[in-house]
Design an enzyme around this catalytic site. Structure first.
Site, PDB file in Angstrom:
ATOM      1  N   TRP A  40       0.863  -1.186   0.000  1.00 17.65           N
ATOM      2  CA  TRP A  40       0.000   0.000   0.000  1.00 17.65           C
ATOM      3  C   TRP A  40       0.897   1.233   0.000  1.00 17.65           C
ATOM      4  CZ3 TRP A  40       0.607   3.608   3.798  1.00 17.65           C
ATOM      5  CH2 TRP A  40       1.125   3.204   5.047  1.00 17.65           C
ATOM      6  N   GLU A  83       7.656   8.713  13.300  1.00 18.24           N
ATOM      7  CA  GLU A  83       7.814   7.936  12.062  1.00 18.24           C
ATOM      8  C   GLU A  83       8.700   8.665  11.054  1.00 18.24           C
ATOM      9  OE1 GLU A  83       6.678   4.922  11.635  1.00 18.24           O
ATOM     10  OE2 GLU A  83       4.875   4.648  12.845  1.00 18.24           O
ATOM     11  N   GLU A 122       8.559   1.443   6.628  1.00 22.26           N
ATOM     12  CA  GLU A 122       8.220   2.403   7.691  1.00 22.26           C
ATOM     13  C   GLU A 122       8.077   3.826   7.142  1.00 22.26           C
ATOM     14  OE1 GLU A 122       7.700   2.148  10.959  1.00 22.26           O
ATOM     15  OE2 GLU A 122       8.193   0.073  11.388  1.00 22.26           O
ATOM     16  N   HIS A 125       4.700   5.429   6.542  1.00 20.68           N
ATOM     17  CA  HIS A 125       3.848   5.813   7.672  1.00 20.68           C
ATOM     18  C   HIS A 125       3.891   7.320   7.903  1.00 20.68           C
ATOM     19  CE1 HIS A 125       4.648   1.495   9.402  1.00 20.68           C
ATOM     20  NE2 HIS A 125       4.041   1.486   8.225  1.00 20.68           N
ATOM     21  N   GLU A 175       8.415  -1.941  18.206  1.00 25.64           N
ATOM     22  CA  GLU A 175       7.421  -2.194  17.151  1.00 25.64           C
ATOM     23  C   GLU A 175       6.061  -2.534  17.763  1.00 25.64           C
ATOM     24  OE1 GLU A 175       7.639  -1.884  13.852  1.00 25.64           O
ATOM     25  OE2 GLU A 175       9.784  -1.530  13.662  1.00 25.64           O
ATOM     26  N   THR A 178       4.567   0.800  19.061  1.00 26.94           N
ATOM     27  CA  THR A 178       3.993   1.656  18.013  1.00 26.94           C
ATOM     28  C   THR A 178       2.704   1.036  17.465  1.00 26.94           C
ATOM     29  OG1 THR A 178       5.548   0.681  16.429  1.00 26.94           O
ATOM     30  CG2 THR A 178       6.104   2.845  17.288  1.00 26.94           C
ATOM     31  N   ASP A 207       1.327  -2.974   9.580  1.00 24.45           N
ATOM     32  CA  ASP A 207       2.752  -3.019   9.233  1.00 24.45           C
ATOM     33  C   ASP A 207       3.594  -3.267  10.480  1.00 24.45           C
ATOM     34  OD1 ASP A 207       2.355  -2.514   6.555  1.00 24.45           O
ATOM     35  OD2 ASP A 207       3.402  -0.589   6.522  1.00 24.45           O
ATOM     36  N   GLU A 208       3.300  -2.505  11.532  1.00 28.08           N
ATOM     37  CA  GLU A 208       4.088  -2.626  12.768  1.00 28.08           C
ATOM     38  C   GLU A 208       3.981  -4.046  13.328  1.00 28.08           C
ATOM     39  OE1 GLU A 208       5.911  -0.264  12.837  1.00 28.08           O
ATOM     40  OE2 GLU A 208       5.000   1.709  13.005  1.00 28.08           O
ATOM     41  N   HIS A 211       6.330  -6.265  11.406  1.00 26.47           N
ATOM     42  CA  HIS A 211       7.728  -5.981  11.783  1.00 26.47           C
ATOM     43  C   HIS A 211       8.030  -6.525  13.189  1.00 26.47           C
ATOM     44  CE1 HIS A 211       7.351  -2.278   8.909  1.00 26.47           C
ATOM     45  NE2 HIS A 211       7.396  -3.433   8.261  1.00 26.47           N
TER      46      HIS A 211
END
Length: 333
Positions: A40, A83, A122, A125, A175, A178, A207-208, A211
């Site tokens: 994305w 970020e 990252e 973000h 991670e 966040t 995403d976080e 990760h």
């Protein structure tokens, strides 16, 4: 043996283990992280400024954003600034012992590829939240930009002493922190009636989560190979406490307590609290089976005792913490 020789010996051993994991980490780059063409991107969530109805779309975005409380906007800005300091995080990762021995960002090493691919994901973000806030009209973007500039200018020190073990403990924790922060912000956006911002926050949290899972798996492998070293690194990071990446955002500015103000707001509105900190410790202690590790040396056994009830101790501290009665807002129009 003096203390410095002991530290060097410990680091050399840790570097050797890190080099053994290079293939494992390379596999994570290819299977956990996403190709840039398939990921994305910020434009997926924002008005298309090339379309005839672009300004109508911006107006709708502003109408939705108008209902979001000032405290939530301030918290969102602080998250975004964190970020945006990504140049510091990639630099930091490549300075760890054993990660980029060649000092070459084009190295085919799994660890170097990870540092680039992770920070590239990252990077979206900050881009997305920055553009959203710019279009929303809710933020004083000049002040926001000055804070981003200053945070990158000031740098980043998570106190991991160039030790890759401690750094991977740090990133496993961070991670998850966040992720929690973005999930909770998304819930508050939903409550305020901004379904698009809610989707943005939840997508970033996704995403976080990927990760976080990868970093925890790296550390799980280290625990298998070197349980004594791994548990010592875990204890060291917990004794120092996890400093947030944006802690230096106000250093040298007219408002040096800016980070403390941001933290007070996240505590007050429930975006990231002392209870979250305690729960993350508890989660990692359980995930890595700290209490069940056997065959540890004396020093590692003491670390095991310290870590076993640490989450519970922090939970008691969090229970005694009072949410601040008043908070100072920053970065708002």
């Amino acid at each position: 043996m003096n203390k410095s020789e002991n530290i060097n010996y410990e680091l050399e051993k840790n570097m050797e283990v890190i080099s053994q994991l290079d293939g494992f980490v390379g596999h994570a780059v290819d299977n956990v992280l996403v190709d840039p063409d398939d990921c994305w991107q910020p434009t997926d969530f924002l008005p298309d400024m090339g379309k005839l109805d672009a300004f109508d779309q911006v107006k709708l975005l502003q109408e939705r954003a108008a209902g979001i409380p000032d405290t939530v906007i301030t918290s969102l800005i602080g998250n975004m600034i964190t970020e945006e300091a990504l140049p510091s995080y990639q630099t930091y990762f490549n300075l760890l012992e054993g990660i980029n021995e060649e000092g070459n960002l084009l190295s085919p090493s799994g660890w170097v590829r990870w540092s680039k691919a992770w920070t590239a994901e990252e990077n979206r973000h900050g881009d997305l939240l920055n553009k959203y806030l710019y279009l929303s009209g809710r933020a004083d973007m000049k002040k926001v930009e000055q804070t981003i500039h200053r945070l990158i200018y000031n740098g980043f020190d998570p106190k991991s002493e160039k030790d890759p073990y401690q750094a991977i403990i740090y990133t496993s924790f961070q991670e998850r922190a966040t992720k929690v922060s973005h999930v909770n912000t998304g819930k508050l956006a939903d409550k305020a009636g901004d379904d698009v911002l809610s989707r943005i926050c939840k997508t970033i949290a996704g995403d976080e989560a990927r990760h976080e899972k990868a970093y925890k798996s790296f550390m799980s492998e280290i625990f298998k190979i070197d349980p004594n070293g791994a548990i010592l690194a875990f204890e060291k990071m917990m004794r120092k406490q996890i400093v947030m990446p944006a802690v230096l955002m106000g250093k040298g500015s007219p408002n040096p307590s800016l980070f403390d103000q941001f933290s007070a707001i996240t505590q007050k509105i429930g975006v990231y609290t002392g209870w979250d900190y305690a729960r993350i410790i508890d989660h990692l202690v359980k995930l890595w089976d700290i209490e069940k590790l056997t065959g540890l040396n004396d020093v590692a056994s003491k670390a095991q005792d310290y870590l076993a009830n640490l989450g519970e101790r922090y939970m008691k501290v969090a229970d005694r913490m009072k949410a601040p009665d008043e908070v100072q807002l920053a970065w708002l129009k």
